[in-house]
Design an enzyme around this catalytic site. Structure first.
Site, PDB file in Angstrom:
ATOM      1  N   GLY A   1      -1.501   4.658   3.352  1.00 27.90           N
ATOM      2  CA  GLY A   1      -2.558   3.658   3.472  1.00 27.90           C
ATOM      3  C   GLY A   1      -2.224   2.505   4.395  1.00 27.90           C
TER       4      GLY A   1
ATOM      5  N   PRO B   1       0.828  -1.206   0.000  1.00 28.59           N
ATOM      6  CA  PRO B   1       0.000   0.000   0.000  1.00 28.59           C
ATOM      7  C   PRO B   1       0.859   1.251   0.000  1.00 28.59           C
ATOM      8  CG  PRO B   1       0.172  -0.832   2.229  1.00 28.59           C
ATOM      9  CD  PRO B   1       0.900  -1.822   1.338  1.00 28.59           C
ATOM     10  N   HIS B   2       0.280   2.350  -0.427  1.00 30.01           N
ATOM     11  CA  HIS B   2       0.923   3.651  -0.283  1.00 30.01           C
ATOM     12  C   HIS B   2       1.211   3.868   1.201  1.00 30.01           C
ATOM     13  CE1 HIS B   2       1.335   8.030  -0.154  1.00 30.01           C
ATOM     14  NE2 HIS B   2       1.547   7.990  -1.458  1.00 30.01           N
ATOM     15  N   PRO B   3       2.337   4.521   1.552  1.00 34.07           N
ATOM     16  CA  PRO B   3       2.634   4.747   2.974  1.00 34.07           C
ATOM     17  C   PRO B   3       1.468   5.352   3.755  1.00 34.07           C
ATOM     18  CG  PRO B   3       4.532   5.333   1.655  1.00 34.07           C
ATOM     19  CD  PRO B   3       3.435   4.998   0.684  1.00 34.07           C
TER      20      PRO B   3
END
Length: 205
Positions: free
Chosen positions: A101, A97-99
């Protein structure tokens, strides 16, 4: 989010499903945004889909916002794509995931979702899957009768009432009676517009 509003929004959805269980299937999924670099690009897009579409990630993201992502499914190859053929940066972000997220991913895992290897073809972000009846908010929720308000203290809960477009959910402090009744703090009862003996759905936070 700092005040727990993201958690309230997420879990209220699960209580909505619990309240209208017959309208939903057996499984549920949640998509998380994949890794985006400092320039706003996606290593996964650049290493896979971008090679087929002739546009960078920002352009594809803007197109997706207007037209949806069906164009990716329509134009991508229908045969398997071997991970070993992707670039190192693309492979490195598969299922990550994106950081921003990561907290959302942990929240989903706490609820009962799992990452089973499914990813978003757009940015490589993880798709989390769960069995609805096993989700924490669904499995632990129970029906109760609102019997009035109380002063300070009590158990921290989520409480929901109503059906379909009249469904509402909020945080509350609760005291439970032995006969299946529940008393809520006055502010929560006012937010939901509850009257004595109204049916509510409750689950501990």
């Amino acid at each position: 989010r700092a005040e727990g509003l993201g958690l309230l929004l997420a879990r209220s959805r699960y209580l909505y499903i619990r309240r209208h269980r017959a309208r939903f299937g057996e499984r549920i999924l949640a998509e998380l945004r994949g890794v985006i670099d400092e320039a706003g690009g996606s290593p996964f897009w650049d290493g896979l889909a971008g090679r087929f579409f002739g546009m960078n990630f920002q352009e594809a993201d803007a197109f997706n916002a207007i037209h949806g992502n069906q164009f990716i499914a329509d134009l991508m190859p229908k045969t398997p794509i071997y991970v070993d053929m992707l670039s190192d940066p693309a492979r490195a972000v598969i299922g990550r995931p994106h950081p921003n997220g990561r907290a959302a991913m942990r929240m989903l895992e706490t609820e009962g979702f799992k990452y089973n290897g499914y990813i978003d073809i757009f940015d490589g972000g993880p798709t989390m899957l769960g069995k609805i009846d096993n989700l924490k908010s669904v499995a632990q929720a129970r029906e109760a009768r609102f019997t009035g308000t109380h002063g300070e203290g009590g158990v921290k809960i989520l409480v929901a009432t109503g059906h379909l477009d009249d469904f509402h959910c909020t945080y509350a402090q609760a005291l439970f009676d032995e006969d299946g009744g529940v008393r809520l703090d006055e502010a929560a009862a006012d937010r939901l517009g509850l009257l004595s003996e109204d049916a509510v759905l409750v689950v501990e936070r």
